[in-house]
Design an enzyme around this catalytic site. Structure first.
Site, PDB file in Angstrom:
ATOM      1  N   HIS A  82       0.854  -1.190   0.000  1.00 31.60           N
ATOM      2  CA  HIS A  82       0.000   0.000   0.000  1.00 31.60           C
ATOM      3  C   HIS A  82       0.887   1.236   0.000  1.00 31.60           C
ATOM      4  O   HIS A  82       1.896   1.289   0.701  1.00 31.60           O
ATOM      5  CB  HIS A  82      -0.887   0.025   1.249  1.00 31.60           C
ATOM      6  N   ASP A 161     -15.909   2.740   6.525  1.00 30.32           N
ATOM      7  CA  ASP A 161     -14.850   3.712   6.230  1.00 30.32           C
ATOM      8  C   ASP A 161     -15.322   4.700   5.165  1.00 30.32           C
ATOM      9  O   ASP A 161     -15.057   5.895   5.264  1.00 30.32           O
ATOM     10  CB  ASP A 161     -13.578   3.000   5.754  1.00 30.32           C
ATOM     11  N   ARG A 168     -15.561  12.875   7.463  1.00 23.89           N
ATOM     12  CA  ARG A 168     -14.283  13.483   7.877  1.00 23.89           C
ATOM     13  C   ARG A 168     -13.866  14.554   6.884  1.00 23.89           C
ATOM     14  O   ARG A 168     -13.383  15.621   7.265  1.00 23.89           O
ATOM     15  CB  ARG A 168     -13.185  12.404   7.943  1.00 23.89           C
ATOM     16  N   SER A 183      -8.463   3.902   8.756  1.00 22.40           N
ATOM     17  CA  SER A 183      -9.147   3.961   7.458  1.00 22.40           C
ATOM     18  C   SER A 183      -8.398   3.107   6.430  1.00 22.40           C
ATOM     19  O   SER A 183      -8.977   2.244   5.756  1.00 22.40           O
ATOM     20  CB  SER A 183      -9.217   5.433   7.001  1.00 22.40           C
ATOM     21  N   LYS A 187      -9.372  -1.228   5.034  1.00 24.75           N
ATOM     22  CA  LYS A 187      -9.512  -1.720   3.654  1.00 24.75           C
ATOM     23  C   LYS A 187      -8.500  -2.830   3.368  1.00 24.75           C
ATOM     24  O   LYS A 187      -8.782  -3.776   2.642  1.00 24.75           O
ATOM     25  CB  LYS A 187      -9.362  -0.548   2.672  1.00 24.75           C
TER      26      LYS A 187
HETATM   27  N1  URA Z   1      -6.410   7.331   2.525  1.00 26.25           N
HETATM   28  C1  URA Z   1      -7.404   6.620   3.117  1.00 26.25           C
HETATM   29  O1  URA Z   1      -7.828   5.590   2.618  1.00 26.25           O
HETATM   30  N2  URA Z   1      -7.898   7.076   4.300  1.00 26.25           N
HETATM   31  C2  URA Z   1      -7.471   8.200   4.895  1.00 26.25           C
HETATM   32  O2  URA Z   1      -7.953   8.537   5.955  1.00 26.25           O
HETATM   33  C3  URA Z   1      -6.451   8.952   4.259  1.00 26.25           C
HETATM   34  C4  URA Z   1      -5.920   8.485   3.065  1.00 26.25           C
END
Ligand code: URA
Length: 434
Positions: A82, A161, A168, A183, A187
């Protein structure tokens, strides 16, 4: 329990338990808790933060709010990567085929562009015919057959999320370490891999502008991964200048193909080999030395490039882009040079501005519903520490009719600081956290 109690506890700096976190998150997802109470809760977290246990619970609750992808049918350890997001970050396009070519399967779900940063899925879609939307069955079958699949995230991946992120975004609560880490990791956990290599970027083109902030985010994400029994390694890497040479969708695919043919930018090479090598090591199949040797060998003998061809063919893309990328990728033939107005050395590049310039050209979205133009982008001719003469090219832009050319040129010029004194070249990798 009522939302007021949980908000009050966090507002006063208390530590939340599983029941309280689950109550807030799932209540919000089900529509039982209104936006104003969730917004107050997020603001309380923003100022009071969460500790290791709270973060791990928040991540798990968000991951389990939707599909938990089961990759066990592949029958091998799956290592995911990631990136926290950068400008010109086409690392996955190089690393995924290279790692797959040494026998470590890649089953990767990637995202689209976010803010000023690009997204792997948008880049892959610049390959004519390439399909990024795969059913879970197709996804798993491709990994088994070709050793590689890269698809967009399924609609029901961590829906909590998705809903919380949108809130947010509208309530100035994005940039808090616990919230970002949970967050991202929700995922990743839902994606089903066994281990993670995280590329956490620091600098003017990243979401984390300093090494200290990036390190905190990396530590939080590694902590979450470990709390869930996943081997997790994070690299803190330099995003003070665009990664590699090109910024833009087709242009970055072109750069990845050229890389796998042996033509690469040295710093980008260092990043790709380090990330690939950690991925192979975490697969448990090879030692550090064996991993590096195998990766370098497959870069040299063209097996990495052939794995990229397999990926393109398997997902319906035109494999001719591998042999003649300039001919078969949609790359604009209309270009303009942006020239330096003085002689000196590149001291600094405001890389977020380079990302914004690429959006102005059409390579990203200004509004959510905009479509991306794969043919446009930027070739970065000068990097930090380079000498530049007055009138020499700083960048070449690839434009289309819809590009906001004068704004993009102004933004790129503003991004460069040219000084009289030579500037020090920066390292690619600052630190590794495991
Ligand atoms: N990328 C994400 O998936 N979540 C965040 O909070 C910030 C960047």
């Amino acid at each position: 329990m009522i939302p007021y109690e949980v908000i009050l506890k966090k507002r006063n700096g208390g530590k939340l338990n599983r029941e309280e976190i689950e109550f807030m998150v799932m209540g919000y997802v089900r529509g039982e808790i209104p936006d104003y109470q969730m917004a107050a809760f997020l603001m309380a977290v923003y100022f009071r933060h969460m500790d290791k246990e709270e973060r791990a619970i928040l991540t798990e609750v968000m991951a389990k709010s939707g599909d938990m992808i089961d990759l066990s049918k592949i029958g091998e350890r799956i290592v995911d990567k990631h990136s926290s997001g950068g400008v010109g970050d086409k690392t996955t396009l190089v690393v995924a085929p290279l790692v797959a070519s040494v026998g470590v399967p890649i089953a990767k779900m990637s995202g689209r562009a976010l803010g000023h940063t690009g997204g792997t899925i948008d880049k892959l879609e610049s390959i004519p015919g390439f399909k990024t939307s795969l059913s879970l069955e197709e996804f798993i079958s491709n990994v088994k057959k070709y050793g590689i699949a890269i698809a967009g995230q399924t609609a029901n991946l961590a829906p909590a999320d998705k809903k919380i992120y949108a809130l947010r975004d509208a309530t100035a609560t994005v940039d808090e370490i616990s919230l970002i880490a949970s967050s991202i990791m929700s995922k990743k956990l839902a994606g089903g891999a066994n281990a993670f290599v995280l590329d956490v970027k620091a600098g003017s083109g990243a979401f984390m502008k300093t090494i200290e902030e990036a390190k905190k985010l990396a530590e939080a994400m590694v902590g979450i991964g470990k709390a869930h029994g996943k081997d997790t390694v994070a690299l803190i890497t330099n995003m003070e200048e665009p990664l590699g040479i090109y910024v833009g969708n087709s242009l970055e695919v072109l750069e990845a193909i050229e890389f796998l043919k042996g033509n690469y930018d040295e710093k980008f090479f260092e990043l790709c080999i380090e990330i690939s090598s950690y991925m192979v090591r975490l697969s448990g199949k090879m030692s550090e030395k064996e991993a590096k040797n195998a990766l370098l060998e497959n870069l040299k003998n063209g097996k990495g490039l052939e794995k990229f061809r397999d990926l393109i063919k398997a997902q319906g893309g035109d494999e001719r882009v591998i042999d003649s990328p300039q001919k078969y990728l949609p790359i604009s033939q209309e270009t303009l040079e942006i020239k330096s107005e003085k002689t000196g050395y590149v001291k600094d590049i405001d890389t977020e501005k380079i990302g914004i310039a690429s959006i102005l050209l059409g390579a990203g979205r200004i509004n959510k519903e905009d479509t991306i133009d794969p043919s446009v982008g930027i070739k970065v001719m000068k990097k930090i520490g380079d000498k530049v003469e007055k009138g020499e090219s700083l960048a070449t832009i690839f434009i289309s009719k819809k590009s906001r050319v004068s704004e993009a040129i102004k933004t790129i010029k503003e991004a460069y600081t040219i000084a009289e004194e030579p500037a020090k070249k920066l390292p690619m990798i600052y630190e590794v956290i495991s």
